[in-house]
Design an enzyme around this catalytic site. Structure first.
Site, short mmCIF file in Angstrom:
data_model
loop_
_atom_site.label_atom_id
_atom_site.label_comp_id
_atom_site.label_asym_id
_atom_site.label_seq_id
_atom_site.Cartn_x
_atom_site.Cartn_y
_atom_site.Cartn_z
N SER A 9 0.87 -1.18 0.00
CA SER A 9 0.00 0.00 0.00
C SER A 9 0.90 1.22 0.00
O SER A 9 2.10 1.11 0.32
CB SER A 9 -0.85 -0.02 1.28
OG SER A 9 -1.38 1.26 1.56
N TYR A 20 -2.40 -0.93 10.58
CA TYR A 20 -2.48 -1.37 9.18
C TYR A 20 -1.18 -1.04 8.44
O TYR A 20 -0.61 -1.88 7.74
CB TYR A 20 -3.66 -0.68 8.49
CG TYR A 20 -3.78 -0.96 7.00
CD1 TYR A 20 -4.29 -2.18 6.54
CD2 TYR A 20 -3.40 0.00 6.05
CE1 TYR A 20 -4.41 -2.43 5.17
CE2 TYR A 20 -3.53 -0.25 4.69
CZ TYR A 20 -4.02 -1.47 4.25
OH TYR A 20 -4.13 -1.71 2.90
#
Ligand SMILES: NC(=O)c1ccc[n+]([C@@H]2O[C@H](COP(=O)([O-])OP(=O)(O)OC[C@H]3O[C@@H](n4cnc5c(N)ncnc54)[C@H](OP(=O)(O)O)[C@@H]3O)[C@@H](O)[C@H]2O)c1
Length: 231
Positions: A130, A143
């Site tokens: 990401s 995360y």
């Protein structure tokens, strides 16, 4: 560009979002597919593709996927979840589960792919990281940590596998319109004032781009952001 026709891919998290779009794109490129996700039926049915429903955190599940697919030479290690929250109210059990999916299970898949590909002297591992694999954002630290972990393993595997004809790529998308944010009270698109976020197809195209490079080119990292996403 190298042709992908006749190759075989395992895609985890292929029942929706980026994984499903990647499955469609690879199917169009002539790749045989073994797809997996938790739900009984994937969001998009692909003729000829094998779909195996199961939870990546179940002991033995990832191993059995690889055992069933000895000819696999592409792995898209994509299954993931997203848990965010402030110090006072973040759900710690959900965070622990996220670490199991995004790190523990993804590491297992990455090592199984690396072993298989090293033995066959051929293969390409695509790990879904990401933009938060190299940055952090308020309330998304846990995360972000899982994606930093994927970045570290990807780079170490890439280094270790140099000279074996095995490629490792980390894909680093910004905001993509998928089910990942379905439980958010305020969607990140509105929170961060992004007029047009990425679509799953945009990421699928980037994955195909990495896979289609000639033998001497390895796309090690590829960050893909909406044009109006600051981060
Ligand atoms: N969307 C974004 O903005 C964005 C940005 C950067 C990176 N990513 C990454 O991209 C990847 C794909 O996410 P997405 O956006 O496409 O979200 P998505 O539509 O929610 O897809 C997630 C996929 O992972 C599967 N999955 C989740 N937990 C699983 C488990 N325990 N066992 C097996 N499968 C499981 C889901 O299957 P079921 O739904 O069938 O359970 C689904 O197929 C993730 O790694 C995510 O972190 C997404």
């Amino acid at each position: 560009m190298a042709s992908l026709a006749g190759r075989t891919a395992i895609i985890t998290g292929a029942s929706s979002g980026i994984g499903a779009a990647t499955a469609v794109a690879l199917s169009h490129a002539g790749v045989r597919l073994v797809l997996t996700g938790r739900r009984a039926q994937p969001a998009i049915e692909i003729p000829g593709a094998v779909y195996v429903a199961g939870d990546m955190t179940t002991p033995g599940f990832a191993d059995s996927l690889f055992a069933q697919t000895p000819e696999c030479d592409i792995v898209v290690n994509n299954a993931g979840v997203l848990v965010v929250g402030e110090v006072d109210d973040i759900d710690l059990d959900a965070v622990a589960h996220m670490v199991r999916v995004n790190v523990e299970s993804a590491y297992r898949v990455a090592y199984l792919a690396a072993r298989r590909f090293k033995e066959n002297r051929r293969g390409h591992l695509i790990n879904l990281s990401s933009v938060l694999g190299s940055k952090v954002r308020l309330t998304a630290g846990a995360y972000s940590g899982t994606k930093h972990a994927i970045e570290a393993l990807s780079e170490a595997l890439r280094q270790e596998l140099v000279g074996t004809r095995v490629k490792v790529t980390c894909i680093e998308p910004g905001l993509v319109m998928t089910e990942l944010h379905r439980d958010f009270a305020v969607h990140p698109r509105d929170q961060f004032e992004i007029r047009q976020a990425l679509e799953p197809n945009d990421v699928a195209r980037a994955i195909v781009f990495a896979l289609e490079q000639p033998d001497h080119v390895n796309v090690a990292r590829l960050m893909l952001l909406a044009a109006d996403q600051a981060i």
